[in-house]
Design an enzyme around this catalytic site. Structure first.
Site, PDB file in Angstrom:
ATOM      1  N   GLU A 410       0.839  -1.199   0.000  1.00  0.00           N
ATOM      2  CA  GLU A 410       0.000   0.000   0.000  1.00  0.00           C
ATOM      3  C   GLU A 410       0.877   1.253   0.000  1.00  0.00           C
ATOM      4  O   GLU A 410       1.780   1.390   0.827  1.00  0.00           O
ATOM      5  CB  GLU A 410      -0.888   0.024   1.246  1.00  0.00           C
ATOM      6  CG  GLU A 410      -1.842  -1.148   1.361  1.00  0.00           C
ATOM      7  CD  GLU A 410      -2.444  -1.235   2.759  1.00  0.00           C
ATOM      8  OE1 GLU A 410      -2.449  -0.225   3.478  1.00  0.00           O
ATOM      9  OE2 GLU A 410      -2.907  -2.339   3.131  1.00  0.00           O
ATOM     10  N   LEU A 439      -5.890  -1.677  -0.615  1.00  0.00           N
ATOM     11  CA  LEU A 439      -5.737  -1.721   0.831  1.00  0.00           C
ATOM     12  C   LEU A 439      -6.331  -3.031   1.359  1.00  0.00           C
ATOM     13  O   LEU A 439      -7.489  -3.096   1.765  1.00  0.00           O
ATOM     14  CB  LEU A 439      -6.433  -0.505   1.461  1.00  0.00           C
ATOM     15  CG  LEU A 439      -6.069  -0.125   2.898  1.00  0.00           C
ATOM     16  CD1 LEU A 439      -6.426   1.329   3.162  1.00  0.00           C
ATOM     17  CD2 LEU A 439      -6.782  -1.020   3.916  1.00  0.00           C
ATOM     18  N   GLU A 441      -4.433  -6.513   3.234  1.00  0.00           N
ATOM     19  CA  GLU A 441      -3.202  -7.265   3.527  1.00  0.00           C
ATOM     20  C   GLU A 441      -3.289  -8.712   3.046  1.00  0.00           C
ATOM     21  O   GLU A 441      -2.272  -9.290   2.639  1.00  0.00           O
ATOM     22  CB  GLU A 441      -2.902  -7.212   5.024  1.00  0.00           C
ATOM     23  CG  GLU A 441      -2.340  -5.886   5.496  1.00  0.00           C
ATOM     24  CD  GLU A 441      -3.363  -4.759   5.507  1.00  0.00           C
ATOM     25  OE1 GLU A 441      -2.980  -3.581   5.343  1.00  0.00           O
ATOM     26  OE2 GLU A 441      -4.578  -5.063   5.678  1.00  0.00           O
ATOM     27  N   GLN A 463       2.064  -2.222   5.995  1.00  0.00           N
ATOM     28  CA  GLN A 463       2.252  -0.849   6.447  1.00  0.00           C
ATOM     29  C   GLN A 463       2.507  -0.739   7.950  1.00  0.00           C
ATOM     30  O   GLN A 463       3.332   0.058   8.395  1.00  0.00           O
ATOM     31  CB  GLN A 463       1.021  -0.033   6.062  1.00  0.00           C
ATOM     32  CG  GLN A 463       1.310   1.393   5.717  1.00  0.00           C
ATOM     33  CD  GLN A 463       0.147   2.015   4.961  1.00  0.00           C
ATOM     34  OE1 GLN A 463      -0.908   2.270   5.531  1.00  0.00           O
ATOM     35  NE2 GLN A 463       0.335   2.259   3.676  1.00  0.00           N
ATOM     36  N   PHE A 464       1.793  -1.540   8.735  1.00  0.00           N
ATOM     37  CA  PHE A 464       1.995  -1.571  10.186  1.00  0.00           C
ATOM     38  C   PHE A 464       1.819  -3.003  10.670  1.00  0.00           C
ATOM     39  O   PHE A 464       0.987  -3.749  10.138  1.00  0.00           O
ATOM     40  CB  PHE A 464       1.000  -0.657  10.914  1.00  0.00           C
ATOM     41  CG  PHE A 464       1.195   0.807  10.638  1.00  0.00           C
ATOM     42  CD1 PHE A 464       2.179   1.529  11.300  1.00  0.00           C
ATOM     43  CD2 PHE A 464       0.418   1.457   9.704  1.00  0.00           C
ATOM     44  CE1 PHE A 464       2.368   2.878  11.044  1.00  0.00           C
ATOM     45  CE2 PHE A 464       0.594   2.803   9.424  1.00  0.00           C
ATOM     46  CZ  PHE A 464       1.580   3.515  10.101  1.00  0.00           C
ATOM     47  N   TYR A 467      -1.559  -4.378  11.212  1.00  0.00           N
ATOM     48  CA  TYR A 467      -2.366  -4.695  10.042  1.00  0.00           C
ATOM     49  C   TYR A 467      -2.131  -6.119   9.545  1.00  0.00           C
ATOM     50  O   TYR A 467      -2.887  -6.614   8.705  1.00  0.00           O
ATOM     51  CB  TYR A 467      -2.038  -3.728   8.893  1.00  0.00           C
ATOM     52  CG  TYR A 467      -2.383  -2.284   9.148  1.00  0.00           C
ATOM     53  CD1 TYR A 467      -2.969  -1.856  10.341  1.00  0.00           C
ATOM     54  CD2 TYR A 467      -2.117  -1.322   8.184  1.00  0.00           C
ATOM     55  CE1 TYR A 467      -3.260  -0.532  10.558  1.00  0.00           C
ATOM     56  CE2 TYR A 467      -2.413   0.010   8.394  1.00  0.00           C
ATOM     57  CZ  TYR A 467      -2.988   0.406   9.587  1.00  0.00           C
ATOM     58  OH  TYR A 467      -3.279   1.728   9.801  1.00  0.00           O
ATOM     59  N   HIS A 512      -0.781   1.558  15.411  1.00  0.00           N
ATOM     60  CA  HIS A 512       0.464   1.951  14.759  1.00  0.00           C
ATOM     61  C   HIS A 512       1.673   1.648  15.633  1.00  0.00           C
ATOM     62  O   HIS A 512       2.811   1.800  15.203  1.00  0.00           O
ATOM     63  CB  HIS A 512       0.437   3.435  14.400  1.00  0.00           C
ATOM     64  CG  HIS A 512      -0.666   3.763  13.436  1.00  0.00           C
ATOM     65  ND1 HIS A 512      -1.941   4.061  13.836  1.00  0.00           N
ATOM     66  CD2 HIS A 512      -0.679   3.814  12.082  1.00  0.00           C
ATOM     67  CE1 HIS A 512      -2.701   4.294  12.770  1.00  0.00           C
ATOM     68  NE2 HIS A 512      -1.956   4.140  11.698  1.00  0.00           N
TER      69      HIS A 512
END
Length: 723
Positions: A410, A439, A441, A463-464, A467, A512
């Site tokens: 992403e 978007l 995963e 991304q994190f 996720y 996050h």
């Protein structure tokens, strides 16, 4: 037959009376484009599949067979097999034995009856899994094995289809011919799984934008998922207007209709490079599996109606209606195939089984292959830089040195990643090699698995860390198991970069800042690395790509977000958190430890942010007269415990600083490993994060290890009081 099932008795009764149900479509063989010999061949594949189902139950009753989720009622997929090329990769539903049997006819020297029986009997000679699981699969038939799937194989089928167009852009190569079509089959209950919906959405999303997607998704709709009925019309209503897809439907009980529609699906996908949803209506016979008593939840009238729709009855009726076979010829085929299955079974059950842990685990790690790295011809920047910049430089080198390497995730392309780690890479290498994904995963990981299985080496970005958890089965149930369940014949090597861990000064709260990594560390064969500095990030990333390219491993690189742009170590402006790029040949091997200092009073063992905090704490501890050494793990799986013991055995105290949660953290394994090697418990201590999510704002670090906490725990371990 004394041990026959109702379906078998019904077929024999139909033979006796020469009375067969009519097909749903009144079509001639000529109109269907199928000659009599081909219709007989399809029928024989159906009969073979049915007799294998019947005999699987007999073997189970004798304690000689171990799997009875059969294909009865789905045998119409033999016609789908005939409509595609044997070189087309097929990710199959577990009820597709007739497909595999039919495809075997197109490839020389195949023995599908023996191969499937070896699988039923969990023999070590099973040619696809080596006795580890009953799976439909064959290297020569281009059928990668799937586990007992609940749609978890659909995302990688999308990735495999995407890889065909990507290989074209790269000038050729890959596992399959350029004009291949990827076929993937699944059940109507699995259609509702979020993994299936994500894969269908990803395929349609890509096709909507004009991306080549030569994919045929076959939904084998028998109207029930174990005990739960599928609402009438639900699948068709969901897919008829699905963006990006061509919707086709066939009667899977009617070989002629299935053959015609499957040929159309193959033509659309192969000619137009667009995805097709092939909705095959069928029926489930025998219940879900051998232990399933469907009379407990289905009324007798429903069971009887399903048995009357047996596709073998319809196929035999087609043969009679078109004058292809006599009743006697049908009966002879039924008898002779049944006898052959029984005879083969008696030989198969005497073949060797897996007997040791070593035998079972032999294929967890995939085989090695020749590397494909080109020599680096560029310059290496000499200025110290933070971790994010060094990772970016390493990715640029790797993309240049590995022409078959692809990035996907992403926002990684035009934006350059949330933290700027992949800036300018898409502009340099193109959107086909630096892919901005949707978007999702599950789709990102599935894309990577499919790309890897086609011969590419993907680097995926999650991304994190938080996720990952909605998609972790793509690593656990798919990526890390393929070598195991294929006896090393199939692999999907890849690198997954995950931004994670805490200490971001409260940014984003627990979504996050996530320090839960147990889900990664307990997956057999998966490697997990975590750098504490930019130079280590380069060394670990370059080794991870080598591992994927040469040793076909699946590697996760857990990158501490808090270190991405950090420049300082002890005080603002000292730039001691920056590193010089160590260059293209710097690689940190699995298990290789880092070390600062030679002190013998205290050894601190840590990784990631914990190393940064421990280096700060070391200054204060040295002021207390404590001579210490700091060990950086770097790798959080495949830890070399003997090497770690040698590094710390001569120290008075050993403190493990672990930024992950106390339960399920690496510190549990580390302390256990040291105790097993004779380190007295009074010499050991650990400092971990609390078993808590991470809060927002000033409270973001209160549940995590701190510099003050490290100092306090170290002094307590050594029996000293601080100033």
């Amino acid at each position: 037959m004394a041990d026959s099932l109702p379906q078998e008795r019904r077929f024999l009764a139909a033979l006796h009376d020469d009375s067969w149900p009519a097909p749903s479509h009144d079509s001639s063989l000529e109109a269907a484009g199928l000659d009599p010999e081909a219709l007989v061949e399809l029928f024989e594949s159906q009969l073979t599949s049915r007799h294998l189902d019947l005999h699987a139950r007999r073997l189970q009753a004798r304690g000689e067979g171990f799997y009875t989720i059969g294909s009865a009622g789905h045998e119409g997929n033999a016609a789908i097999a005939r409509a595609f090329r044997p070189s087309d990769p097929a990710f199959l539903h577990y009820r597709d034995a007739a497909f595999m049997i039919q495809r075997s006819r197109a490839v020389p020297d195949q023995m599908p009856i023996r191969d499937l029986l070896l699988s039923f009997a969990a023999s070590a000679e099973d040619p696809i899994s080596g006795g580890r699981h009953k799976v439909l699969g064959s290297r020569r038939l281009n059928i990668p094995p799937q586990t007992s799937t609940i749609a978890s194989h659909l995302p990688k089928a999308v990735g495999a289809a995407h890889s065909l167009g990507l290989w074209r852009r790269l000038g050729g190569g890959g596992e399959w011919p350029r004009d291949s079509v990827v076929l993937c089959s699944f059940g109507d209950a699995s259609f509702n799984h979020s993994t299936a919906q994500g894969a269908l959405n990803a395929a349609g999303w890509a096709a909507w934008q004009g991306a080549p997607m030569p994919l045929v998704m076959v939904c084998e709709d028998n109207g029930i998922g174990i005990s739960m009925p599928t609402p009438a019309g639900w699948i068709a209503a969901s897919m008829r207007a699905h963006p990006g897809f061509h919707y086709l439907a066939c009667d899977g009980l009617d070989l002629l209709d299935t053959w015609q529609v499957a040929r159309e699906a193959a033509h659309i996908a192969r000619t137009h490079r667009q995805p097709v949803f092939l909705h095959m209506h069928c029926v489930r016979l025998f219940g879900h599996a051998g232990s399933d008593a469907q009379q407990a939840y289905l009324p007798a009238a429903r069971i009887e109606a399903d048995e009357a729709r047996d596709p073998l009855l319809v196929s035999a009726g087609l043969l009679r209606r078109h004058g292809v076979l006599s009743v006697e010829e049908i009966a002879e085929r039924y008898r002779s195939i049944g006898e052959r299955v029984a005879q083969e079974a008696e030989a198969v059950i005497r073949r060797p089984k897996l007997e040791s842990a070593e035998q079972v685990m032999a294929s967890i790690l995939p085989p090695s292959r020749s590397g494909r790295r080109l020599a680096w011809q560029g310059q290496v920047e000499a200025s110290p830089a933070p971790m994010a910049r060094l990772i970016n430089q390493a990715l640029q080198r790797l993309m240049t040195c590995y022409p078959h390497l692809v990035l996907a995730g992403e926002d990684i392309g035009r934006k350059g990643g949330v933290y700027g780690v992949t800036q300018r890479l898409q502009a340099q290498f193109g959107p086909h090699r630096v892919i901005d994904t949707l978007l999702d995963e599950q789709s990102i990981l599935g894309l990577g698995i499919g790309l890897a299985q086609s011969g590419l080496v993907p680097i995926l970005e999650i991304q994190f860390l938080a996720y990952l958890h909605n998609a972790e089965d793509q690593l656990r149930g798919e990526a890390a198991t393929l070598s195991f369940f294929s006896n090393g014949q199939y692999t999907n090597p890849m690198v997954v970069r995950i931004a994670g861990l805490g200490y971001q000064k409260g940014f984003g709260g627990h979504f996050h800042n996530d320090n839960a990594i147990a889900v990664l560390r307990d997956i057999p064969g998966l490697l997990v690395a975590c750098p504490s500095s930019g130079a280590e990030a380069v060394g670990l990333l370059q080794e991870a790509v080598r591992l994927a390219d040469e040793e076909q491993r699946v590697v996760v690189l857990l990158e501490p977000i808090a270190r991405y742009h950090a420049r300082d170590l002890l005080e603002e402006g000292d730039d001691r958190g920056c590193c010089v790029d160590p260059g293209p040949d710097y690689r940190l091997a699995v298990g290789e430890l880092g070390q600062w200092g030679e002190g013998r009073d205290l050894a601190i063992v840590s990784y990631g942010n914990g190393v940064h905090l421990s280096r700060q704490a070391a200054v204060r501890l040295e002021e207390e007269g404590i001579a210490l050494r700091l060990i950086d793990l770097r790798w959080l799986t495949a830890i070399d415990h003997d090497a770690l013991y040698r590094r710390v055995a001569d120290c008075e105290g050993i403190l493990v600083v672990d930024e992950c949660r106390r339960s399920g953290s690496p510190s549990e394994e580390l302390i256990t490993g040291l105790v097993e090697r004779g380190v007295a418990s009074e010499r050991l201590a650990r400092l971990t994060a609390e078993d808590s999510f991470i809060a927002l704002g000033p409270a973001a670090t209160v549940t995590l290890p701190s510099v003050a906490g490290i100092v306090e725990r170290a002094l307590a371990l050594l029996g000293r009081s601080g100033a």
